[in-house]
Design an enzyme around this catalytic site. Structure first.
Site, mmCIF file in Angstrom:
data_model
loop_
_atom_site.group_PDB
_atom_site.id
_atom_site.type_symbol
_atom_site.label_atom_id
_atom_site.label_comp_id
_atom_site.label_asym_id
_atom_site.label_seq_id
_atom_site.Cartn_x
_atom_site.Cartn_y
_atom_site.Cartn_z
ATOM 1 N N LYS A 196 0.826 -1.218 0.000
ATOM 2 C CA LYS A 196 0.000 0.000 0.000
ATOM 3 C C LYS A 196 0.849 1.252 0.000
ATOM 4 C CE LYS A 196 -4.278 -1.665 0.954
ATOM 5 N NZ LYS A 196 -4.592 -1.746 2.385
ATOM 6 N N GLU A 236 -4.271 6.939 7.289
ATOM 7 C CA GLU A 236 -4.860 7.883 6.328
ATOM 8 C C GLU A 236 -5.986 8.643 7.000
ATOM 9 O OE1 GLU A 236 -6.558 5.537 3.198
ATOM 10 O OE2 GLU A 236 -4.613 4.892 2.426
ATOM 11 N N ARG A 291 -4.755 -8.172 -10.827
ATOM 12 C CA ARG A 291 -5.348 -9.413 -11.346
ATOM 13 C C ARG A 291 -6.628 -9.088 -12.115
ATOM 14 N NH1 ARG A 291 -7.361 -8.854 -5.968
ATOM 15 N NH2 ARG A 291 -9.580 -8.477 -6.124
HETATM 16 C C1 MV4 Z 1 -10.988 3.787 3.546
HETATM 17 C C2 MV4 Z 1 -12.289 4.249 3.843
HETATM 18 C C3 MV4 Z 1 -12.427 5.568 4.198
HETATM 19 N N1 MV4 Z 1 -11.333 6.385 4.281
HETATM 20 N N2 MV4 Z 1 -9.942 4.634 3.622
HETATM 21 C C4 MV4 Z 1 -12.082 -0.852 3.225
HETATM 22 C C5 MV4 Z 1 -11.321 -1.995 2.635
HETATM 23 C C6 MV4 Z 1 -10.016 -1.431 2.211
HETATM 24 N N3 MV4 Z 1 -9.615 -2.009 0.959
HETATM 25 C C7 MV4 Z 1 -10.192 0.046 2.132
HETATM 26 N N4 MV4 Z 1 -11.419 0.342 2.826
HETATM 27 C C8 MV4 Z 1 -11.762 1.626 3.126
HETATM 28 N N5 MV4 Z 1 -10.749 2.516 3.187
HETATM 29 C C9 MV4 Z 1 -10.125 5.890 3.981
HETATM 30 N N6 MV4 Z 1 -9.062 6.700 4.065
HETATM 31 C C10 MV4 Z 1 -13.350 3.354 3.740
HETATM 32 C C11 MV4 Z 1 -13.091 2.033 3.399
HETATM 33 C C12 MV4 Z 1 -14.244 1.179 3.323
HETATM 34 C C13 MV4 Z 1 -14.610 0.582 2.124
HETATM 35 C C14 MV4 Z 1 -13.858 0.778 0.970
HETATM 36 C C15 MV4 Z 1 -14.241 0.193 -0.213
HETATM 37 C C16 MV4 Z 1 -15.385 -0.570 -0.243
HETATM 38 C C17 MV4 Z 1 -16.138 -0.787 0.885
HETATM 39 C C18 MV4 Z 1 -15.751 -0.213 2.085
HETATM 40 C C19 MV4 Z 1 -16.510 -0.431 3.217
HETATM 41 C C20 MV4 Z 1 -16.134 0.138 4.399
HETATM 42 C C21 MV4 Z 1 -14.987 0.946 4.449
#
Ligand code: MV4
Length: 512
Positions: free
Chosen positions: A116, A200, A292
């Site tokens: 990341k 973040e 992928r």
């Molecule tokens: C976040 C976010 C809000 N702010 N980052 C969840 C899984 C991971 N791959 C990244 N995720 C998130 N990162 C910041 N800075 C909210 C999420 C998140 C989310 C992201 C994508 C799809 C569904 C989600 C569900 C809850 C939180």
């Protein structure tokens, strides 16, 4: 073109790749564990080789076994599908060493984009917008507190090696930081063997919008637009669609260009997806890259009319991309539902078991990417996704109407499926208005369900019986008999069982 391709996967994605190979006239070889002897991908392949016991740690995840099959079968290329070893740079490297083409990016590009913080540094260098926060792993909790004060709370702690929400913690105020840091770090160390963390700024209720890209071996990279994947349950996507309901031509171009820029900075080739968060002002922030082919690639295929798997294979074989960015266009709207063998009335608990009867949707605008058949037993050893229903329409309303109609034609007996969840979602006014975000489904599932109140008064057996009768009526008696007979292979245990199933099907009343 390749002489023979090894598909190092199982289930619907192995079947999807097999179909591409067949259309291209390239023989395809699959591998299977002891739990997958009778699986659809084994039945459809040109050749199939056993690779050991059911647990994936002893079969689908063992690089030496898979490369052993590739060599023995005379394969000159390997497609990893998604999951299992798809994003493991060691498989890409082992293929290179063995002189077998890995249908995916180089091991180095995978590494540059898999971490990341490394991906965030690339995004910074390429001028791609991302969520404010650290660009390097943070060693000490005191430094985390300092960074958090600078960017402002709430913040989210993330694992450097993370993905899928593991090792992730929301921190609302400084007093919660130290405990969350310890928790998340030990969770990450357990899950990924790497407890390094960074943080973040936390975005509230963003949308998840991702961009599909494809690069050839000659420096050309194009994007195929976006997929909206905000409807998720516990970080697992449930419904995906293209285009995103909030998309504009300008935003698509800006996000597409950002995605291509970042992929180019990472020396990326083959298919990949860049995940972005989009806020209420349509500002987008790079989140992470998936190196992928993804589960939800069909919605992009349906709106662009391009076959991403065939393009992946051609790009890996060294062919230049057969078109430029200006030649990629979008038409209509596509929605995908991931059908799982799980019980929506019991916290989505997996529901493996024998598929006793089945009716599948077809007709205008419907595509079924399936990995199962009637008479097959869904093993408990793997992800219980049965397949995907994809609906295309001229606009979003037509795609939704077709999906509702298709789900009514879907029936699998003997196991539970999550089809009722999709019926509920597709009837929610917020969903039909496209007003969704990454917390939307979790919030919906906390609200009482009018159609299926959790009350024990609900007679699920009667509902199952009614659905079965309806499915059989749809299929017709003749079709039902054929389906039951065809589903049972010549090496199946006993004639008695076949006759029993035939009787069982025939005895269901067919009158309406
Ligand atoms: C976040 C976010 C809000 N702010 N980052 C969840 C899984 C991971 N791959 C990244 N995720 C998130 N990162 C910041 N800075 C909210 C999420 C998140 C989310 C992201 C994508 C799809 C569904 C989600 C569900 C809850 C939180």
């Amino acid at each position: 073109m390749f002489k023979k391709i090894l598909i190092a996967n199982r289930g619907e994605i192995a079947v999807r790749i097999l179909r591409a190979c067949r259309e291209m006239g390239v023989p395809a070889v699959v591998v299977f564990s002891e739990a997958d002897r009778a699986s659809l991908h084994v039945r459809m392949a040109d050749e199939a080789y056993p690779i050991g016991p059911a647990p994936s740690r002893e079969s689908y995840l063992v690089i030496d076994k898979i490369l052993g099959v590739a060599r023995a079968a005379g394969c000159d290329a390997l497609h990893p599908g998604y999951g299992f070893l798809a994003e493991n740079p060691n498989l890409a490297r082992a293929c290179a060493t063995a002189g077998i083409t890995f249908i995916g990016p180089s091991a180095e590009a995978m590494e540059r984009l898999g971490s990341k913080t490394a991906a965030r540094q690339l995004a910074r260098a390429a001028g791609v917008p991302m969520v404010p926060g650290a660009l390097e792993p943070i060693e000490r909790v005191e430094d985390a507190a300092e960074t958090a004060r600078q960017i402002g709370f709430p913040v989210v702690l993330k694992a450097v090696a993370g993905g899928g929400g593991k090792g992730m913690r929301l921190v609302e105020r400084e007093s919660e930081l130290a405990a969350a840091w310890r928790d998340a770090s030990s969770e990450a160390a357990n899950a990924f063997g790497d407890g390094r963390m960074y943080l973040e700024k936390f975005l509230v209720r963003p949308r998840h919008v991702e961009i599909q890209i494809l690069g050839d071996a000659h420096g050309h990279i194009v994007h195929f637009g976006e997929r909206e994947c905000s409807v998720q349950r516990r970080y697992q996507k449930v419904i995906e669609e293209a285009p995103s309901p909030i998309m504009t031509p300008e935003l698509r171009q800006a996000m597409g260009e950002a995605a291509v820029k970042l992929a180019r900075a990472g020396g990326y080739t083959n298919a990949g997806t860049l995940e972005f968060l989009v806020d209420g002002n349509r500002k987008f922030y790079f989140l992470e890259m998936n190196t992928r082919l993804q589960v939800e690639h069909p919605v992009t295929e349906m709106v662009t009319s391009h076959d991403l798997v065939k393009l992946q294979i051609r790009a890996a074989a060294g062919e230049p991309l057969p078109f430029a960015q200006e030649n990629i266009g979008w038409r209509g709207h596509a929605i995908e539902c991931r059908i799982y063998a799980e019980d929506p009335d019991n916290n989505f608990f997996p529901s493996p078991g024998e598929i006793l009867a089945r009716s599948v949707p077809s007709g205008p605008g419907i595509r079924l990417d399936d990995g199962v058949y009637s008479g097959w037993t869904v093993p408990p050893d793997y992800d219980p996704m049965l397949g995907k229903v994809i609906a295309w329409g001229n606009d979003r309303a037509e795609a939704i109407a077709r999906m509702r109609r298709a789900l009514g034609e879907y029936y699998a007996g003997g196991i539970k499926t999550n089809v009722s969840l999709f019926r509920r979602i597709l009837n929610e006014p917020e969903f039909t208005r496209g007003e969704i975000h990454t917390k939307w489904l979790d919030e919906l599932l906390r609200r009482p369900n009018a159609a299926s109140p959790d009350a024990p008064a609900r007679d699920s057996h009667a509902e199952d019986a009614a659905a079965l009768a309806a499915a059989l009526w749809h299929m017709g008696a003749h079709a039902a008999e054929n389906a039951a007979a065809n589903a049972i292979s010549s090496d199946s245990p006993s004639r008695w069982k076949i006759e029993g199933r035939r009787e069982q099907l025939a005895s269901v009343p067919r009158s309406k």
